[in-house]
Design an enzyme around this catalytic site. Structure first.
Site, PDB file in Angstrom:
ATOM      1  N   SER A 159       0.254  -8.775 -13.481  1.00  0.00           N
ATOM      2  CA  SER A 159       0.956  -7.512 -13.192  1.00  0.00           C
ATOM      3  C   SER A 159       2.462  -7.604 -13.406  1.00  0.00           C
ATOM      4  CB  SER A 159       0.630  -7.001 -11.792  1.00  0.00           C
ATOM      5  OG  SER A 159       1.368  -7.672 -10.803  1.00  0.00           O
TER       6      SER A 159
ATOM      7  N   THR B  74      -0.472  -8.987  -7.602  1.00  0.00           N
ATOM      8  CA  THR B  74       0.340  -8.644  -6.433  1.00  0.00           C
ATOM      9  C   THR B  74       1.810  -8.384  -6.772  1.00  0.00           C
ATOM     10  OG1 THR B  74       0.771 -10.974  -5.941  1.00  0.00           O
ATOM     11  CG2 THR B  74      -1.144  -9.962  -4.866  1.00  0.00           C
ATOM     12  N   ASP B  75       2.277  -8.907  -7.924  1.00  0.00           N
ATOM     13  CA  ASP B  75       3.722  -8.816  -8.208  1.00  0.00           C
ATOM     14  C   ASP B  75       4.229  -7.378  -8.231  1.00  0.00           C
ATOM     15  OD1 ASP B  75       3.836 -11.536  -8.356  1.00  0.00           O
ATOM     16  OD2 ASP B  75       4.312 -11.647 -10.491  1.00  0.00           O
TER      17      ASP B  75
ATOM     18  N   THR C 248      -3.949 -12.203 -10.230  1.00  0.00           N
ATOM     19  CA  THR C 248      -4.404 -13.503  -9.726  1.00  0.00           C
ATOM     20  C   THR C 248      -5.802 -13.417  -9.148  1.00  0.00           C
ATOM     21  OG1 THR C 248      -2.172 -14.229  -9.288  1.00  0.00           O
ATOM     22  CG2 THR C 248      -3.872 -15.264  -7.978  1.00  0.00           C
TER      23      THR C 248
HETATM   24  N1  ASP Z   1       1.647 -12.763 -11.224  1.00  0.00           N
HETATM   25  C1  ASP Z   1       0.412 -12.371 -10.577  1.00  0.00           C
HETATM   26  C2  ASP Z   1       0.200 -10.883 -10.859  1.00  0.00           C
HETATM   27  O1  ASP Z   1       0.950 -10.108 -10.344  1.00  0.00           O
HETATM   28  C3  ASP Z   1       0.502 -12.616  -9.125  1.00  0.00           C
HETATM   29  C4  ASP Z   1      -0.660 -12.169  -8.308  1.00  0.00           C
HETATM   30  O2  ASP Z   1      -1.529 -11.430  -8.712  1.00  0.00           O
HETATM   31  O3  ASP Z   1      -0.688 -12.569  -7.108  1.00  0.00           O
HETATM   32  O4  ASP Z   1      -0.686 -10.530 -11.600  1.00  0.00           O
END
Ligand code: ASP
Length: 309
Positions: free
Chosen positions: A56, A89-90, A10
């Site tokens: 991710s 973040t995932d 993200t």
């Molecule tokens: N789905 C995204 C990822 O993990 C969420 C994020 O980056 O906050 O790439």
């Protein structure tokens, strides 16, 4: 010189116009553009490399190996004092823990990301990047272990967890882990092209034993059971687990609660030849088991060593 390794997420995401701003697309911007749009980087000795471009949620063990190779290359460069990895973040806590176990301790390595996309009016990515860079710049060469920096806080790779699905304060420490130290770089000598398949199977009321047989058919070499309570194995699973073990699959008891799963407490681990997670959560126990299988640890090394990693 600090090297930034970008993997998507993200932090490099942009709003999806078709959704009327309700959704965004992760990994939309290349790192050069992302950093080019940021203030406060002028004059900093930085270089950036686009290693992966992923949301991710789609990160696979094969991608960890690509990122490991890029990070090792960066750390071996005498011009590079440390590395900042931009990541979704995932699964950030999984990549951080994988790198914690496989990179040599020494130069600082910090993962950061964002909960809001890059084109959000109050994007959190730029502040996280600036803070991660400052942390690397002031870290000493003897740093023990990979860290995650999010929303004003640094976390050790072993302790960090994405605890909330939304909000800037999404990250937290696993209970009971604050201040605990665990060795970094335990598998720093790892040289493999692929990692063994280890699946995490959830325990819940009525969870079907077919999950276990299907995992064996799908090629699992290890099963991490994310069980209820203190790692309670459903009676209905016992026969399927024995079949899996007879086929050479390693079975490990972990818990979906955040407490430890202790050996021979609540189950006859010695009698059943089951491993236990200690206080490692299922997704991180899986990584530790993959690495232990990859380097050929004996069963006794796994019993003694896995909960310590
Ligand atoms: N789905 C995204 C990822 O993990 C969420 C994020 O980056 O906050 O790439």
């Amino acid at each position: 010189m600090i090297r930034i390794l970008a993997t998507g997420g993200t932090i490099a995401g942009t709003a999806d116009a078709a959704s009327g701003g309700l959704r965004y697309r992760a990994a939309a911007l290349p790192v050069a553009q992302l950093l080019g749009n940021m203030d406060g980087l002028d004059g900093l000795p930085l270089e950036a490399e686009q290693v992966l471009s992923l949301d991710s949620k789609d990160m696979r063990p094969a991608d960890w190996l690509v990122l490991l190779a890029a990070t090792r290359r960066a750390l071996q460069d005498p011009q590079v004092s440390g590395v900042v990895i931009l990541h979704g973040t995932d699964t950030m806590e999984e990549t951080a823990y994988f790198l914690h176990l496989t990179l040599p301790p020494g130069k600082p390595v910090i993962l950061t990301g964002a909960m809001r996309p890059a084109d959000h009016p109050a994007a959190d990515g730029p502040a996280n990047i600036r803070a991660a860079l400052a942390l690397v710049a002031t870290a000493n060469e003897g740093q023990q272990g990979v860290q995650v920096f999010m929303n004003g806080q640094a976390f050790a790779a072993r302790e960090v967890v994405k605890a909330r699905s939304t909000g800037l304060d999404a990250f937290d420490r696993l209970p009971g882990q604050a201040g605990a130290t665990h060795p970094a770089g335990h598998f720093a000598a790892l040289q493999v092209d692929t990692l063994p398949e280890v699946f995490v199977l959830p325990g819940y009321a009525g969870a079907p034993a077919e999950l276990i047989d299907a995992s064996v058919v799908a090629g699992a070499r290890g099963l991490v059971l994310a069980l209820t309570g203190h790692g309670s194995v459903p009676t209905a699973w016992e026969a399927a687990l024995a079949r899996a073990q007879a086929a050479g699959v390693v079975v490990l008891r972990a818990s979906r609660c955040s407490g430890p799963v202790s050996r021979n407490a609540n189950a006859d681990d010695d009698g059943r030849d089951w491993l236990t997670a200690g206080d490692l959560p299922p997704a991180k126990t899986r990584i530790a088991l993959m690495l232990a299988l990859a380097v050929g640890w004996s069963r006794q090394q796994m019993i003694d060593g896995l909960p310590q990693l």
